[in-house]
Motif scaffolding. Sequence first.
Motif, short mmCIF file in Angstrom:
data_model
loop_
_atom_site.label_atom_id
_atom_site.label_comp_id
_atom_site.label_asym_id
_atom_site.label_seq_id
_atom_site.Cartn_x
_atom_site.Cartn_y
_atom_site.Cartn_z
N ASN A 1 0.90 -1.28 -0.15
CA ASN A 1 -0.22 -0.04 0.13
C ASN A 1 0.93 1.10 -0.06
O ASN A 1 1.90 1.33 0.55
N ILE A 2 0.47 2.25 -0.67
CA ILE A 2 0.84 3.58 -0.55
C ILE A 2 0.07 4.58 0.42
O ILE A 2 -1.20 4.45 0.20
N ASP A 3 0.71 5.24 1.40
CA ASP A 3 -0.15 5.94 2.25
C ASP A 3 0.35 7.36 2.34
O ASP A 3 -0.27 8.15 3.24
N SER A 4 1.24 7.98 1.38
CA SER A 4 1.62 9.37 1.38
C SER A 4 1.21 9.50 0.01
O SER A 4 1.57 9.07 -0.96
N TYR A 5 0.82 11.04 0.04
CA TYR A 5 -0.06 11.54 -1.44
C TYR A 5 1.38 12.48 -1.92
O TYR A 5 1.58 13.08 -2.83
N GLU A 6 2.57 12.54 -1.27
CA GLU A 6 3.73 13.10 -1.80
C GLU A 6 4.67 12.25 -2.53
O GLU A 6 4.62 11.10 -2.32
N THR A 7 5.42 12.68 -3.38
CA THR A 7 6.46 12.00 -4.13
C THR A 7 7.81 12.41 -3.92
O THR A 7 7.93 13.42 -3.52
N HIS A 8 8.81 11.82 -4.49
CA HIS A 8 10.06 12.26 -4.29
C HIS A 8 11.04 11.84 -5.57
O HIS A 8 10.93 10.53 -5.60
N LYS A 9 11.87 12.55 -5.83
CA LYS A 9 12.97 12.29 -6.92
C LYS A 9 14.26 12.05 -6.25
O LYS A 9 14.78 12.74 -5.18
N VAL A 10 14.77 10.83 -6.34
CA VAL A 10 15.95 10.34 -5.50
C VAL A 10 17.27 11.03 -6.18
O VAL A 10 18.30 10.31 -6.68
N GLY A 11 17.32 12.52 -6.22
CA GLY A 11 18.51 13.14 -6.73
C GLY A 11 19.71 13.41 -5.48
O GLY A 11 20.66 12.86 -6.03
N MET A 12 19.30 13.85 -4.76
CA MET A 12 20.38 14.01 -3.52
C MET A 12 20.81 12.54 -2.96
O MET A 12 22.11 12.45 -2.68
N GLU A 13 20.01 11.61 -2.77
CA GLU A 13 20.55 10.18 -2.55
C GLU A 13 21.39 9.70 -3.50
O GLU A 13 22.35 8.90 -3.13
N MET A 14 21.29 10.17 -4.77
CA MET A 14 22.14 9.45 -5.75
C MET A 14 23.57 10.06 -5.54
O MET A 14 24.44 9.36 -6.04
#
Length: 311
Positions: free
Chosen positions: A29-42
């Motif tokens: 299940n997905i329970d957050s309506y926000e999303t994230h681009k893994v830029g800094m993590e890269m």
Amino acid sequence: MIKKKTVHIDEFINFMNLRVITKSNTIKNIDSYETHKVGMEMGGYFEYFPEERVQFIGMTEFSFFRLCTREERKERADRIMKAPIPCLIVCRGNEVPEEFLMAAKKYDRTILWTQENTSIVLHKAIEYLNRRLAKTIVKHGVLVDINGVGTLIMGKSGIGKSETALELIKRGHRLVGDDAIEITKISETSLIGQAPELIKNFLEIRGIGIINIAKLFGMVAIKDTMEIDLIVNFEQWDPQAIYDRLGLEQKYESILEVDVPVLRVPVKPGRNLAILLETAAVDIRQKKAGYYAALELDEKTRAYTASKNDE
């Protein structure tokens, strides 16, 4: 009571038309309506990694990832996929890096793939998740569209909320819902109201019973959803109470951490509540545009008093 919502990963995949590369058996299940681009993590920065969100990799992230050493790629992919993320979406038709495939299998994570442009997929996901997962609360009242102003009428049972709504409908305004209103927070400053599907279009009038507004007045008399711009609290007239006669200070009521302008309207025989609400709706539109009649009168009064004192 605020409803806790989730979206099953299969619903999300179907709606977004995504290809499944790997599928988790544990996170469904997905329970957050926000999303994230893994830029800094890269780049190796994990101080703030919102792991509860759907994660995206676009062309920019891939370009940087390819410049990293093999050890760096493995370490960063491992740290991203180790987190309990709902899924990782690879965009622009890029080939899923081997390091991510290995980490996904190791930690039982979901990787999805699409040929679509990252910004298009990101926007579509945000819109869908925001609609499905936004905070929702149910309030007792009647929601009416009065000349484009979403007006939520509240007050004790039997005080005349539904009757006032009926009069407003006869005057050309539209009903959104009666009795139970589902209110959803769609942004930090906006609330949308709608009727539960079971009682949609119905209005309860004491002495008459349940009526179907769409059947009696036509589809032009109803509206599915409406942004809530104003709350009007009906209360029985109290001769001892002090009611606001000037309106110099706008009061607000907080719903789901959104402040909505609120009016306190006393009810007694002889008051035409429908006309009062029409006037209140026009007034709130003027206030949003920056015009306050009470302030104008106050300024004129002060100026007049000052001129008389000068004399």
